[in-house]
Design a protein around this motif. Sequence first.
Motif, short mmCIF file in Angstrom:
data_model
loop_
_atom_site.label_atom_id
_atom_site.label_comp_id
_atom_site.label_asym_id
_atom_site.label_seq_id
_atom_site.Cartn_x
_atom_site.Cartn_y
_atom_site.Cartn_z
N LEU A 7 41.64 83.76 11.86
CA LEU A 7 42.95 83.59 12.51
C LEU A 7 42.88 82.29 13.29
O LEU A 7 42.05 82.15 14.20
N GLY A 8 43.72 81.34 12.93
CA GLY A 8 43.54 79.97 13.41
C GLY A 8 44.65 79.47 14.32
O GLY A 8 45.31 80.24 14.99
N GLY A 9 44.80 78.15 14.31
CA GLY A 9 45.77 77.51 15.20
C GLY A 9 45.08 76.76 16.32
O GLY A 9 45.73 76.37 17.30
N THR A 30 42.29 80.77 6.09
CA THR A 30 42.76 80.66 7.49
C THR A 30 44.22 81.05 7.56
O THR A 30 45.02 80.68 6.69
N SER A 31 44.56 81.78 8.61
CA SER A 31 45.96 82.16 8.84
C SER A 31 46.51 81.43 10.05
O SER A 31 45.87 81.41 11.12
N LEU A 32 47.68 80.83 9.90
CA LEU A 32 48.37 80.16 11.01
C LEU A 32 49.66 80.90 11.31
O LEU A 32 50.30 81.43 10.40
N GLY A 34 52.45 79.57 12.29
CA GLY A 34 53.62 78.82 11.83
C GLY A 34 54.46 78.27 12.96
O GLY A 34 55.64 77.96 12.76
N ARG A 35 53.88 78.14 14.15
CA ARG A 35 54.64 77.63 15.30
C ARG A 35 54.83 76.11 15.25
O ARG A 35 55.83 75.60 15.71
N THR A 36 53.82 75.40 14.71
CA THR A 36 53.85 73.93 14.72
C THR A 36 54.43 73.42 13.40
O THR A 36 54.06 73.91 12.33
N GLY A 50 53.49 85.43 10.48
CA GLY A 50 53.00 86.70 11.03
C GLY A 50 52.73 87.72 9.93
O GLY A 50 53.20 87.59 8.80
N PHE A 51 51.98 88.77 10.31
CA PHE A 51 51.61 89.83 9.36
C PHE A 51 52.54 91.04 9.49
O PHE A 51 52.58 91.88 8.61
N GLY A 52 53.23 91.15 10.62
CA GLY A 52 54.03 92.34 10.88
C GLY A 52 53.25 93.36 11.70
O GLY A 52 53.14 94.52 11.29
N THR A 73 41.96 82.28 17.52
CA THR A 73 43.26 81.84 18.05
C THR A 73 43.09 81.34 19.49
O THR A 73 42.03 81.48 20.10
N HIS A 74 44.18 80.79 20.01
CA HIS A 74 44.17 80.20 21.34
C HIS A 74 43.93 81.28 22.42
O HIS A 74 44.40 82.41 22.26
N PRO A 75 43.22 80.93 23.51
CA PRO A 75 42.94 81.93 24.55
C PRO A 75 44.20 82.61 25.11
O PRO A 75 44.12 83.72 25.62
N SER A 196 49.07 74.09 34.41
CA SER A 196 48.28 74.14 33.19
C SER A 196 47.85 75.58 32.93
O SER A 196 47.68 76.37 33.85
N LYS A 197 47.65 75.89 31.64
CA LYS A 197 46.95 77.14 31.30
C LYS A 197 45.46 76.82 31.23
O LYS A 197 45.10 75.72 30.80
N ASN A 198 44.61 77.76 31.57
CA ASN A 198 43.17 77.49 31.49
C ASN A 198 42.70 77.64 30.04
O ASN A 198 42.00 78.58 29.68
P1 NAP Z 1 50.74 85.62 20.17
O1 NAP Z 1 51.80 85.73 21.20
O2 NAP Z 1 49.43 86.21 20.45
O3 NAP Z 1 51.24 86.22 18.79
C1 NAP Z 1 52.59 86.57 18.52
C2 NAP Z 1 52.71 86.92 17.06
O4 NAP Z 1 52.57 85.72 16.28
C3 NAP Z 1 51.61 87.83 16.56
O5 NAP Z 1 51.88 89.18 16.87
C4 NAP Z 1 51.64 87.53 15.07
O6 NAP Z 1 52.78 88.09 14.45
C5 NAP Z 1 51.87 86.03 15.07
N1 NAP Z 1 50.63 85.26 15.05
C6 NAP Z 1 49.97 84.66 16.08
N2 NAP Z 1 48.91 83.97 15.66
C7 NAP Z 1 48.87 84.15 14.32
C8 NAP Z 1 48.02 83.66 13.28
N3 NAP Z 1 46.96 82.85 13.57
N4 NAP Z 1 48.29 84.02 11.99
C9 NAP Z 1 49.35 84.81 11.71
N5 NAP Z 1 50.20 85.29 12.64
C10 NAP Z 1 49.96 84.96 13.91
O7 NAP Z 1 50.50 84.10 19.75
P2 NAP Z 1 51.22 82.75 20.27
O8 NAP Z 1 50.89 82.57 21.70
O9 NAP Z 1 52.63 82.79 19.82
O10 NAP Z 1 50.40 81.68 19.43
C11 NAP Z 1 50.65 81.49 18.04
C12 NAP Z 1 49.57 80.62 17.45
O11 NAP Z 1 49.56 79.36 18.13
C13 NAP Z 1 48.16 81.19 17.56
O12 NAP Z 1 47.57 81.14 16.27
C14 NAP Z 1 47.45 80.33 18.57
O13 NAP Z 1 46.10 80.08 18.23
C15 NAP Z 1 48.26 79.04 18.56
N6 NAP Z 1 48.36 78.43 19.91
C16 NAP Z 1 48.84 79.16 20.96
C17 NAP Z 1 48.90 78.58 22.21
C18 NAP Z 1 49.39 79.37 23.42
O14 NAP Z 1 49.31 78.80 24.56
N7 NAP Z 1 49.85 80.59 23.28
C19 NAP Z 1 48.47 77.26 22.38
C20 NAP Z 1 47.98 76.55 21.28
C21 NAP Z 1 47.94 77.16 20.05
P3 NAP Z 1 52.73 89.51 13.69
O15 NAP Z 1 52.68 90.54 14.76
O16 NAP Z 1 53.98 89.51 12.88
O17 NAP Z 1 51.50 89.51 12.85
#
Ligand code: NAP
Length: 246
Positions: A7-9, A30-32, A34-36, A50-52, A73-75, A196-198
């Motif tokens: 699980l990446g990003g 690797t799974s992303l 799709g935010r970027t 997302g997977f659901g 994934t991100h902290p 900032s986030k840590n």
């Molecule tokens: P989140 O709130 O933990 O996840 C929300 C939903 O997004 C999850 O329930 C899942 O959907 C889907 N999801 C998240 N990461 C996924 C992955 N790697 N592959 C497939 N589905 C994923 O996550 P978020 O904060 O929105 O972050 C999304 C992605 O951005 C992560 O992969 C993370 O590494 C990256 N990121 C996050 C931050 C941050 O500050 N939050 C900063 C930099 C990068 P389903 O329930 O439908 O499976």
Amino acid sequence: MLRLLILGGTTEATRLAAALQDWPQLEVQTSLAGRTQQPVLPAGSVRIGGFGGVAGLVQYLQTEGIDLLIDATHPFAAQISQNAAAAAQQAGIPSLILQRPAWMPQSDDRWISVPDLGTAAEQLADLGDRIFLTIGRQELAAFADLHDRWFLMRMIDPPTDGALLPPGEILLERGPFSLEHERSRLMQYQIDAIVSKNSGGSATAAKLQAARELSLPVVMVERPVLPNIQQATTLDAALQWLKMHC
Ligand code: NAP
């Protein structure tokens, strides 16, 4: 051959996928989320979206025949980490969290540690008029009621249409950022405090050094709690874990 889902990003996830390219015993996907809009694509195969929830992820692990899961994934991506831990347990496969260490304050830092962004917004009352928000684009609404402040908001892609934003300016840029770059941003925009986030890691750490030099306060949002499963903080430790399972 075993199948690994990462699980990446994050930079860590990309480095892990690259390091595994010459492991013949592993097929890596690797799974992303799709935010970027234009993500850095890791080596190996990539799926996006997302997977659901937990049920969707369990089904995915089973239909794809995944043997091992690494959550890199991100902290602050707390939801997917909880889902991953639960899904791996239900599917009966080993899983690991790969997460870089948190930043630690130095003696001359002026950090104010807070548990969440709502508390961060409350802390700004006495910290000046011009605030640098380095929290990405998804949670800016936490500051939208602060009409008497000016915010510099840094992110990779612009906010979605209709997103609630505080007053100020959007700055679109993607790290890594050098100390010189961060110092000049703080001075150019006459910043009084940073939020900032840590997140940890080196790509975005220079802002903390620049803040230290300029004696600026940093409101630091601490990390959410991780699920109680095995963790690694370095690429080497994750590779060791994989060797044990291959
Ligand atoms: P989140 O709130 O933990 O996840 C929300 C939903 O997004 C999850 O329930 C899942 O959907 C889907 N999801 C998240 N990461 C996924 C992955 N790697 N592959 C497939 N589905 C994923 O996550 P978020 O904060 O929105 O972050 C999304 C992605 O951005 C992560 O992969 C993370 O590494 C990256 N990121 C996050 C931050 C941050 O500050 N939050 C900063 C930099 C990068 P389903 O329930 O439908 O499976």
